[in-house]
Design a protein around this motif. Structure first.
Motif, mmCIF file in Angstrom:
data_model
loop_
_atom_site.group_PDB
_atom_site.id
_atom_site.type_symbol
_atom_site.label_atom_id
_atom_site.label_comp_id
_atom_site.label_asym_id
_atom_site.label_seq_id
_atom_site.Cartn_x
_atom_site.Cartn_y
_atom_site.Cartn_z
ATOM 1 N N PHE A 166 5.849 5.100 5.431
ATOM 2 C CA PHE A 166 4.715 5.815 4.858
ATOM 3 C C PHE A 166 3.411 5.176 5.326
ATOM 4 O O PHE A 166 3.286 3.949 5.380
ATOM 5 C CB PHE A 166 4.778 5.796 3.325
ATOM 6 C CG PHE A 166 5.917 6.597 2.761
ATOM 7 C CD1 PHE A 166 5.788 7.959 2.527
ATOM 8 C CD2 PHE A 166 7.139 5.997 2.488
ATOM 9 C CE1 PHE A 166 6.841 8.699 2.019
ATOM 10 C CE2 PHE A 166 8.193 6.718 1.975
ATOM 11 C CZ PHE A 166 8.053 8.082 1.742
ATOM 12 N N ASP A 167 2.461 6.040 5.624
ATOM 13 C CA ASP A 167 1.125 5.603 6.009
ATOM 14 C C ASP A 167 0.255 5.542 4.748
ATOM 15 O O ASP A 167 -0.046 6.571 4.142
ATOM 16 C CB ASP A 167 0.533 6.593 7.018
ATOM 17 C CG ASP A 167 -0.895 6.228 7.435
ATOM 18 O OD1 ASP A 167 -1.397 5.191 6.975
ATOM 19 O OD2 ASP A 167 -1.493 6.993 8.211
ATOM 20 N N GLU A 168 -0.145 4.342 4.348
ATOM 21 C CA GLU A 168 -0.963 4.157 3.156
ATOM 22 C C GLU A 168 -2.395 3.765 3.519
ATOM 23 O O GLU A 168 -3.146 3.272 2.678
ATOM 24 C CB GLU A 168 -0.352 3.084 2.252
ATOM 25 C CG GLU A 168 1.030 3.427 1.737
ATOM 26 C CD GLU A 168 1.623 2.334 0.854
ATOM 27 O OE1 GLU A 168 0.990 1.250 0.787
ATOM 28 O OE2 GLU A 168 2.677 2.564 0.234
ATOM 29 N N SER A 169 -2.786 3.985 4.769
ATOM 30 C CA SER A 169 -4.075 3.474 5.248
ATOM 31 C C SER A 169 -5.260 4.024 4.467
ATOM 32 O O SER A 169 -6.241 3.316 4.238
ATOM 33 C CB SER A 169 -4.241 3.789 6.738
ATOM 34 O OG SER A 169 -4.171 5.182 6.972
ATOM 35 N N SER A 170 -5.189 5.299 4.049
ATOM 36 C CA SER A 170 -6.331 5.863 3.335
ATOM 37 C C SER A 170 -6.444 5.326 1.923
ATOM 38 O O SER A 170 -7.481 5.475 1.279
ATOM 39 C CB SER A 170 -6.215 7.391 3.280
ATOM 40 O OG SER A 170 -5.088 7.771 2.529
ATOM 41 N N VAL A 178 4.179 1.499 6.286
ATOM 42 C CA VAL A 178 4.934 0.624 5.395
ATOM 43 C C VAL A 178 6.344 1.158 5.254
ATOM 44 O O VAL A 178 6.550 2.351 5.005
ATOM 45 C CB VAL A 178 4.247 0.550 4.012
ATOM 46 C CG1 VAL A 178 5.100 -0.237 3.035
ATOM 47 C CG2 VAL A 178 2.866 -0.082 4.139
ATOM 48 N N THR A 179 7.337 0.293 5.444
ATOM 49 C CA THR A 179 8.732 0.696 5.302
ATOM 50 C C THR A 179 9.164 0.573 3.848
ATOM 51 O O THR A 179 8.965 -0.459 3.212
ATOM 52 C CB THR A 179 9.640 -0.177 6.179
ATOM 53 O OG1 THR A 179 9.298 0.030 7.552
ATOM 54 C CG2 THR A 179 11.094 0.196 5.970
ATOM 55 N N VAL A 180 9.746 1.645 3.315
ATOM 56 C CA VAL A 180 10.219 1.682 1.932
ATOM 57 C C VAL A 180 11.706 2.014 1.964
ATOM 58 O O VAL A 180 12.137 2.891 2.716
ATOM 59 C CB VAL A 180 9.452 2.740 1.113
ATOM 60 C CG1 VAL A 180 9.953 2.772 -0.321
ATOM 61 C CG2 VAL A 180 7.961 2.468 1.159
ATOM 62 N N THR A 181 12.484 1.305 1.175
ATOM 63 C CA THR A 181 13.926 1.555 1.108
ATOM 64 C C THR A 181 14.282 2.210 -0.218
ATOM 65 O O THR A 181 13.474 2.247 -1.143
ATOM 66 C CB THR A 181 14.721 0.249 1.275
ATOM 67 O OG1 THR A 181 14.303 -0.679 0.263
ATOM 68 C CG2 THR A 181 14.465 -0.371 2.636
#
Length: 633
Positions: A166-170, A178-181
């Motif tokens: 997931f892109d959490e840049s904003s 960011v890698t999420v499991t």
């Protein structure tokens, strides 16, 4: 904005343009007297309206800069420079439009966050695998949602798919995905990667993290910075100097036109517009770096801050403790003590409670449901488990139940903390947990010290030994432990070097965050109470952002003051040139527009600055399992 809506919004500007075109049409038709009468009458009406507002402000004790504009308009009409007078009116009435345009540029990041609010969701019904599209505000906790590639996550949730990026840049300012499991949380407002995934909603849109951030951004965008006071510091001396130069030029030359030629260069737009634009630019830059600042007042206090205090758990430390020891008192065994404590901790939202429960489950212990339970804010939890009254929490909380002093059986090592347990009014033992300081905490404290902020103070509800060991590892010399929320407020109020920054993240930090000159709430998943009480919220769980916030505040103040001084110096310099007759009134009015433009362009520099440090490029950054919100200190 189309032309008609712009005309409706800026009626005074439209009227001035129409009058100006009519004046030039009359001049082209060979009717200079009619042109002069039309322009002069319109300018004097605007001057009268402005003067009325100025008088109301003066009666309220507010001395602004309108007097210069009024005198400039009247004096140019009096000496027959009605074209210059129209330019002054255009500059004055166009100030709002110019400010809106510049502010729109300055708050681009804030507007981007507001515009990206999720609008729809793909819900997967229980009886079918075919998703249905619904408005995002109809999602309820427990719903299974399909998130397609490159789509925005509409609500907070837990990942059901094995893995996703997931892109959490904003939201956080972190440039890398960011890698999420499976089982880890997913933040609303983040952008899914290249594969469709499923999540289980844990909140509605109204309660999701992104909507909280949007609410903070809206509050920041609508706030008014203390720029009126900032401009007022210059208003009276600037007005006095302008009138002195104009009056001296008139007196020495005997030409009243010289008075008007000087004052057309003294219009106050740089003072009134540049500072608000700079503050909005600073807030936008902060948002780009994962810091939501709730207005210019907070930026100004950040810039002036001289001392700082920190909470410990979840702020200076990671807030993800692990159980490292169980120390029962007879007749309890280690497993029985842990089982009772973990059963009671099911009803606490404190980060330590989650660690105790995880440790019990790892040992295969069954957690009993409580017959009754209550969390005692800032102290611990009380529950009736298997017919026993169990208290878990701070030392003095358990001592009150046990009717006397209790002590930990084991020596507390650096970075460890102790949870006390009482059963049926008797001391039952302690649990030892370890919570390590953040890797960049020491570097952040050193950076703050280099900025002249400090020495740092630790204010925590944890035990003295635990607090002192963490403080020693971070180089913090002043530590106050075993504090209640009111103790933290009292100690922050007593700090001598003002303004004071307080950094915390839990519910128990809300009062002190509100009481500090600048309250900073840590972590995107921090307590709602802490975020609402704070002046700034760090969306990313990164303590280095505290130093970034101070840097941004200081740069914003430098740019705001620099823009004001730029406008003042250029205006005064040009007024001196005009005093010698080298700048005619019309040329002076046009030149002042260029001064306004330069001051505003300089103010937009607040949007920029050194880029925040980022990790080396790679594939994905793994995210640790997020911890619940600490509330005990």
């Amino acid at each position: 904005m189309n032309m008609f809506s712009a005309i409706r919004r800026y009626r005074a500007v439209a009227a001035t343009v129409v009058v100006g075109l009519a004046v030039f049409a009359l001049l082209a038709a060979g009717l200079p007297t009619a042109a002069a009468w039309l322009a002069s009458t319109y300018v004097l009406v605007i001057a009268a309206v402005t003067a009325a507002g100025m008088i109301r402000d003066i009666r309220r004790g507010h001395w602004g800069l309108d007097i210069l504009a009024v005198v400039a308009m009247v004096s140019t009409v009096a000496v027959g420079e009605y074209i210059a007078a129209l330019i002054i009116v255009l500059m004055l009435t166009g100030g709002e439009a110019l400010e809106d345009f510049a502010a729109g540029r300055a708050r681009s990041e804030l507007d981007a966050l507001l515009a990206r609010a999720p609008q729809s969701a793909h819900r997967v019904p229980l009886d079918t695998d075919t998703p249905e599209d619904i408005p995002a505000d109809q999602v309820r906790a427990g719903d299974v949602l399909l998130i397609k590639p490159a789509e925005l996550v509409p609500v907070d949730g837990v990942l059901l798919s094995p893995e996703a990026g997931f892109d959490e840049s904003s939201l956080t300012g972190e440039s890398l995905p960011v890698t999420v499991t499976a089982g880890q949380s997913v933040m609303s407002g983040s952008v899914n990667g290249s594969r469709a995934v499923r999540i289980r909603a844990t909140a509605t849109t109204a309660d999701s993290q992104y909507q909280r951030i949007v609410a903070l951004v809206r509050e920041a965008a609508e706030s008014r910075a203390p720029v009126v006071r900032l401009a007022d510091r210059f208003a009276v001396p600037f007005t006095a100097v302008s009138l002195l130069i104009a009056g001296t030029a008139w007196a020495l030359t005997g030409d009243p036109a010289r008075f008007a030629e000087v004052l057309v260069l003294a219009t106050p737009c740089p003072l009134l517009i540049a500072a608000p634009v700079a503050f909005m630019g600073g807030m936008s830059r902060a948002a780009r770096n994962g810091i939501i600042v709730k207005g210019g007042a907070a930026l100004q206090q950040l810039a002036r801050a001289r001392s700082i205090a920190f909470d410990k758990t979840g702020t200076l430390t990671y807030g993800r403790p692990e159980l490292v020891g169980v120390h029962p008192e007879p007749p309890f065994t280690a497993d029985r003590l842990l089982q009772l404590a973990a059963s009671a901790e099911q009803y606490s939202s404190h980060v330590l409670a989650a660690a105790v429960q995880d440790a019990a489950r790892d040992r295969g212990l069954f957690l009993s449901a409580a017959e009754s339970a209550a969390e005692i804010a800032t102290n611990g939890v009380q529950a009736t488990v298997d017919g026993h009254l169990v208290l878990v929490g701070k030392q003095r909380f358990v001592e009150a139940a046990a009717g006397g002093p209790v002590t930990a059986a084991a020596v507390v090592a650096p970075g460890q903390l102790v949870v006390y347990v009482a059963v049926d009014g008797s001391f039952a033992g302690t649990l030892t947990l370890s919570d390590t300081p953040r890797e960049n905490a020491r570097a952040t404290l050193d950076r703050l010290a280099a900025l002249g902020i400090g020495p740092a103070v630790m204010l925590t509800g944890d035990g003295k030994a635990t607090a002192e060991s963490t403080a020693a590892a971070l180089g913090i010399g002043e530590v106050h432990a075993q504090l209640l929320p009111e103790d933290k407020v009292r100690l922050v109020d007593a700090l001598p070097r003002r303004p004071v920054i307080m950094v915390g993240d839990g519910v128990n930090d809300a009062p002190v965050l509100a009481a500090a000159d600048v309250g900073i709430a840590m972590g995107a998943r921090g307590s709602t109470a802490a975020g609402e009480s704070a002046d700034a919220v760090i969306v990313a769980d990164d303590i280095s952002k505290v130093a970034d916030a101070v840097d941004i505040g200081r740069r914003t103040m430098r740019v705001a003051l620099g823009s004001i001084w730029l406008g003042v110096i250029l205006s005064v310099g040009l007024m001196l040139v005009a005093a010698f007759g080298f700048i005619p009134a019309v040329a002076g009015a046009l030149t002042q527009e260029l001064v306004d433009l330069l001051a505003i362009l300089n103010a937009l520099r607040a949007l920029g600055g050194p880029a925040a440090e980022r990790p080396d490029p790679g594939t994905h950054q793994a995210r640790p399992v997020p911890a619940p919100v600490p509330e005990k200190g």
